[in-house]
Scaffold this active site. Structure first.
Site, PDB file in Angstrom:
ATOM      1  N   CYS A 184       0.830  -1.214   0.000  1.00 41.90           N
ATOM      2  CA  CYS A 184       0.000   0.000   0.000  1.00 41.90           C
ATOM      3  C   CYS A 184       0.864   1.265   0.000  1.00 41.90           C
ATOM      4  CB  CYS A 184      -0.917  -0.012   1.219  1.00 41.90           C
ATOM      5  SG  CYS A 184      -2.061   1.372   1.251  1.00 41.90           S
ATOM      6  N   CYS A 244       0.283   4.961   6.957  1.00 37.90           N
ATOM      7  CA  CYS A 244      -0.353   4.733   8.263  1.00 37.90           C
ATOM      8  C   CYS A 244       0.661   4.036   9.190  1.00 37.90           C
ATOM      9  CB  CYS A 244      -1.603   3.880   8.097  1.00 37.90           C
ATOM     10  SG  CYS A 244      -2.656   4.436   6.738  1.00 37.90           S
ATOM     11  N   CYS A 302       0.375   0.329  10.269  1.00 31.14           N
ATOM     12  CA  CYS A 302      -0.077  -0.707   9.346  1.00 31.14           C
ATOM     13  C   CYS A 302       1.040  -1.559   8.735  1.00 31.14           C
ATOM     14  CB  CYS A 302      -0.913  -0.094   8.244  1.00 31.14           C
ATOM     15  SG  CYS A 302      -1.661  -1.378   7.199  1.00 31.14           S
ATOM     16  N   CYS A 312     -16.181  -9.604   5.749  1.00 32.75           N
ATOM     17  CA  CYS A 312     -15.632  -8.303   5.361  1.00 32.75           C
ATOM     18  C   CYS A 312     -14.358  -8.484   4.541  1.00 32.75           C
ATOM     19  CB  CYS A 312     -15.337  -7.477   6.611  1.00 32.75           C
ATOM     20  SG  CYS A 312     -14.628  -5.867   6.211  1.00 32.75           S
ATOM     21  N   CYS A 364     -19.433  -6.945   3.727  1.00 37.33           N
ATOM     22  CA  CYS A 364     -18.831  -5.665   4.086  1.00 37.33           C
ATOM     23  C   CYS A 364     -17.517  -5.552   3.311  1.00 37.33           C
ATOM     24  CB  CYS A 364     -18.580  -5.681   5.592  1.00 37.33           C
ATOM     25  SG  CYS A 364     -17.677  -4.271   6.200  1.00 37.33           S
ATOM     26  N   CYS A 401     -19.542   1.529   8.867  1.00 36.49           N
ATOM     27  CA  CYS A 401     -18.800   0.881   9.943  1.00 36.49           C
ATOM     28  C   CYS A 401     -17.582   1.760  10.164  1.00 36.49           C
ATOM     29  CB  CYS A 401     -18.401  -0.530   9.517  1.00 36.49           C
ATOM     30  SG  CYS A 401     -17.218  -1.298  10.631  1.00 36.49           S
ATOM     31  N   ARG A 456     -17.790  -3.245  18.133  1.00 37.37           N
ATOM     32  CA  ARG A 456     -17.002  -4.446  17.822  1.00 37.37           C
ATOM     33  C   ARG A 456     -15.664  -4.460  18.551  1.00 37.37           C
ATOM     34  NH1 ARG A 456     -17.362  -4.238  12.501  1.00 37.37           N
ATOM     35  NH2 ARG A 456     -19.425  -5.112  12.761  1.00 37.37           N
TER      36      ARG A 456
HETATM   37  N1  SAM Z   1      -6.756   0.324   3.165  1.00 35.65           N
HETATM   38  C1  SAM Z   1      -8.043   0.497   3.686  1.00 35.65           C
HETATM   39  C2  SAM Z   1      -8.108   1.611   4.705  1.00 35.65           C
HETATM   40  O1  SAM Z   1      -7.097   1.987   5.240  1.00 35.65           O
HETATM   41  O2  SAM Z   1      -9.225   2.067   4.957  1.00 35.65           O
HETATM   42  C3  SAM Z   1      -8.652  -0.756   4.281  1.00 35.65           C
HETATM   43  C4  SAM Z   1      -7.798  -1.702   5.080  1.00 35.65           C
HETATM   44  S1  SAM Z   1      -7.097  -1.044   6.591  1.00 35.65           S
HETATM   45  C5  SAM Z   1      -5.925  -2.277   7.016  1.00 35.65           C
HETATM   46  C6  SAM Z   1      -8.443  -1.180   7.744  1.00 35.65           C
HETATM   47  C7  SAM Z   1      -8.231  -0.705   9.156  1.00 35.65           C
HETATM   48  O3  SAM Z   1      -7.468  -1.656   9.860  1.00 35.65           O
HETATM   49  C8  SAM Z   1      -7.491   0.580   9.381  1.00 35.65           C
HETATM   50  O4  SAM Z   1      -8.292   1.698   9.177  1.00 35.65           O
HETATM   51  C9  SAM Z   1      -7.093   0.466  10.825  1.00 35.65           C
HETATM   52  O5  SAM Z   1      -8.083   1.047  11.648  1.00 35.65           O
HETATM   53  C10 SAM Z   1      -7.030  -1.047  11.055  1.00 35.65           C
HETATM   54  N2  SAM Z   1      -5.646  -1.493  11.334  1.00 35.65           N
HETATM   55  C11 SAM Z   1      -4.643  -1.609  10.445  1.00 35.65           C
HETATM   56  N3  SAM Z   1      -3.507  -2.035  11.034  1.00 35.65           N
HETATM   57  C12 SAM Z   1      -3.808  -2.197  12.344  1.00 35.65           C
HETATM   58  C13 SAM Z   1      -3.046  -2.597  13.483  1.00 35.65           C
HETATM   59  N4  SAM Z   1      -1.755  -2.907  13.383  1.00 35.65           N
HETATM   60  N5  SAM Z   1      -3.662  -2.659  14.676  1.00 35.65           N
HETATM   61  C14 SAM Z   1      -4.972  -2.347  14.779  1.00 35.65           C
HETATM   62  N6  SAM Z   1      -5.738  -1.958  13.746  1.00 35.65           N
HETATM   63  C15 SAM Z   1      -5.164  -1.860  12.546  1.00 35.65           C
HETATM   64  C1  DTB Z   2     -11.243  -2.819  11.765  1.00 36.11           C
HETATM   65  O1  DTB Z   2     -11.626  -1.832  12.426  1.00 36.11           O
HETATM   66  N1  DTB Z   2     -10.322  -3.666  12.161  1.00 36.11           N
HETATM   67  C2  DTB Z   2     -10.057  -4.670  11.151  1.00 36.11           C
HETATM   68  C3  DTB Z   2     -11.100  -4.319  10.065  1.00 36.11           C
HETATM   69  N2  DTB Z   2     -11.718  -3.138  10.572  1.00 36.11           N
HETATM   70  C4  DTB Z   2     -10.689  -4.144   8.669  1.00 36.11           C
HETATM   71  C5  DTB Z   2      -8.644  -4.713  10.708  1.00 36.11           C
HETATM   72  C6  DTB Z   2      -7.665  -4.948  11.813  1.00 36.11           C
HETATM   73  C7  DTB Z   2      -6.328  -5.147  11.190  1.00 36.11           C
HETATM   74  C8  DTB Z   2      -5.286  -5.531  12.188  1.00 36.11           C
HETATM   75  C9  DTB Z   2      -3.942  -5.706  11.567  1.00 36.11           C
HETATM   76  C10 DTB Z   2      -3.839  -6.798  10.539  1.00 36.11           C
HETATM   77  O2  DTB Z   2      -4.293  -7.933  10.769  1.00 36.11           O
HETATM   78  O3  DTB Z   2      -3.252  -6.539   9.487  1.00 36.11           O
HETATM   79 FE1  SF4 Z   3      -2.884   1.164   3.345  1.00 35.64          FE
HETATM   80 FE2  SF4 Z   3      -2.758  -0.001   5.720  1.00 35.64          FE
HETATM   81 FE3  SF4 Z   3      -3.190   2.604   5.562  1.00 35.64          FE
HETATM   82 FE4  SF4 Z   3      -5.146   0.886   4.751  1.00 35.64          FE
HETATM   83  S1  SF4 Z   3      -4.355   1.148   6.836  1.00 35.64           S
HETATM   84  S2  SF4 Z   3      -4.436   2.742   3.713  1.00 35.64           S
HETATM   85  S3  SF4 Z   3      -3.839  -0.770   3.948  1.00 35.64           S
HETATM   86  S4  SF4 Z   3      -1.319   1.535   4.909  1.00 35.64           S
END
Ligand code: SAM
Ligand code: DTB
Ligand code: SF4
Length: 329
Positions: free
Chosen positions: A55, A59, A62, A99, A131, A191, A263
């Site tokens: 990506c 973030c 992430c 989802c 979702c 959501c 959730r």
């Molecule tokens: N790329 C899209 C976005 O950012 O909206 C969808 C996927 S993103 C991984 C979905 C959500 O996962 C993020 O908005 C964040 O709230 C959550 N998330 C990602 N990495 C995480 C982590 N290490 N711990 C907890 N939540 C995480």
């Molecule tokens: C949300 O609030 N938490 C989920 C889902 N929506 C997409 C994602 C959590 C991701 C945690 C890190 C991972 O497994 O990559």
């Molecule tokens: Fe990309 Fe992860 Fe950020 Fe979603 S949360 S926009 S997958 S870097």
């Protein structure tokens, strides 16, 4: 409690609720929960990362951001057949909501989006609530997803507007809010929640809850994630969130948004059944189950089945099953 469904909460009111002695806070949240939700029922959702890694966003939490070395490999979009296979596994494991997540900054009108549209149609025919979480969306893209049978769209605000820039610099809070508006305009359920443990203050958490609870319509579901600190991300060294912090966040969300599904999301893999039970007492009524969240481990169906048995919890039926029951009356 005549006026529980409010969209005019003040920061001061939220601060007072959030800071109450924890047992008082839990009692108040459990009381609201009993009034508005079927207590003892927990919605079971499963996540699938249909497009993993690579990506372009930054973030800081992430593992899928291309710029961090986290060991998560970038993959192409999964095939339709593989996705449907995973959705069936989820259904057989007792899930009612499925989802699909993609590591995209935003959706583009290309063949990958066409394929996701087909996946939404396919999962929908299995009788699961569908979702997606695909990043930023235009109104037209949201409408296409709705027409394909999408039920809800996940798009988190993560933290307060003020702290957002410390966590993500490649997009703004307003970009996120705009997508939420597009999702609503298309008639999709929203959501939207956040993550705790990013280094934010209690004030940031309160401000996030204020933004959610003062929207014209409360989100249909509010995921509360504990940061999963992944090696290689800038937040790898963050201290683990304490159960009481999750409890405060969940209970306050329950009191502010009585009808929302709250959730208990990322972070469950590190929690005991007892710790999770406190979160359910505080008003959480939804979980992600299945051995993976998107890229990190999560309790599997069997572990969750055991927890449900121990605590006497029942999985919530999908809204589709409920619609059928109403139609039969
Ligand atoms: N790329 C899209 C976005 O950012 O909206 C969808 C996927 S993103 C991984 C979905 C959500 O996962 C993020 O908005 C964040 O709230 C959550 N998330 C990602 N990495 C995480 C982590 N290490 N711990 C907890 N939540 C995480
Ligand atoms: C949300 O609030 N938490 C989920 C889902 N929506 C997409 C994602 C959590 C991701 C945690 C890190 C991972 O497994 O990559
Ligand atoms: Fe990309 Fe992860 Fe950020 Fe979603 S949360 S926009 S997958 S870097």
């Amino acid at each position: 409690m005549a006026n529980d469904i409010r969209n005019d909460w003040t920061l001061e009111e939220i601060q007072e609720i959030y800071s109450a002695p924890v047992l008082e806070l839990m009692y108040r949240a459990a009381t609201v929960h009993r009034k508005y939700q079927a207590t003892g029922e927990v919605q079971v959702c499963t996540l699938l990362s249909v497009k993993t890694g690579g990506c372009s966003e930054d973030c800081a939490y992430c593992p899928q951001a291309a710029r961090y070395s986290t060991g998560v490999e970038a993959h192409k979009l999964m095939t339709y057949e593989d996705v449907i296979g995973k959705a069936l596994d989820a259904k057989n494991g007792g899930s009612t909501r499925f989802c699909m997540g993609a590591a995209w900054r935003n959706v583009r009108d290309n063949s990958d989006f066409d394929k996701v549209i087909d996946m939404v149609k396919g999962v929908n025919t299995l009788g699961l609530e569908v979702c997606c979480t695909l990043g930023m969306l235009t109104e037209d893209q949201a409408k296409r997803l709705k027409e394909a049978g999408l039920y809800a769209y996940n798009h988190n605000l993560d933290t307060s507007d003020e702290y957002y820039g410390d966590v993500i610099t490649t997009r703004t809070y307003n970009d996120r809010l705009e997508t939420l508006d597009n999702v609503e305009k298309a008639g999709l359920s929203v959501c939207c929640g956040g993550i705790i443990g990013l280094g934010e203050t209690d004030d940031d958490r309160i401000k996030l809850l204020h933004t959610l609870a003062t929207r014209a319509q409360h989100p249909e579901s509010v995921p509360v994630n504990a940061l999963v600190a992944v090696k290689g991300t800038p937040l790898e060294g963050q201290e683990r969130v304490k159960t009481w912090e999750m409890v405060r966040m969940i209970a306050t969300a329950r009191i502010l948004m009585p009808k929302a599904m709250v959730r208990l999301s990322a972070g469950r893999n590190e929690m005991s059944y007892e710790q999770q039970a406190l979160c359910f007492m505080a008003g959480a009524n939804s979980i992600f189950t299945g051995e993976k969240l998107l890229t990190t481990p999560n309790p599997d169906f069997d572990a969750d089945r055991e927890m449900f048995q121990l605590l006497g919890l029942k999985p919530r039926e999908s809204f589709k099953a409920l619609q059928k029951e109403v139609a039969a009356i």
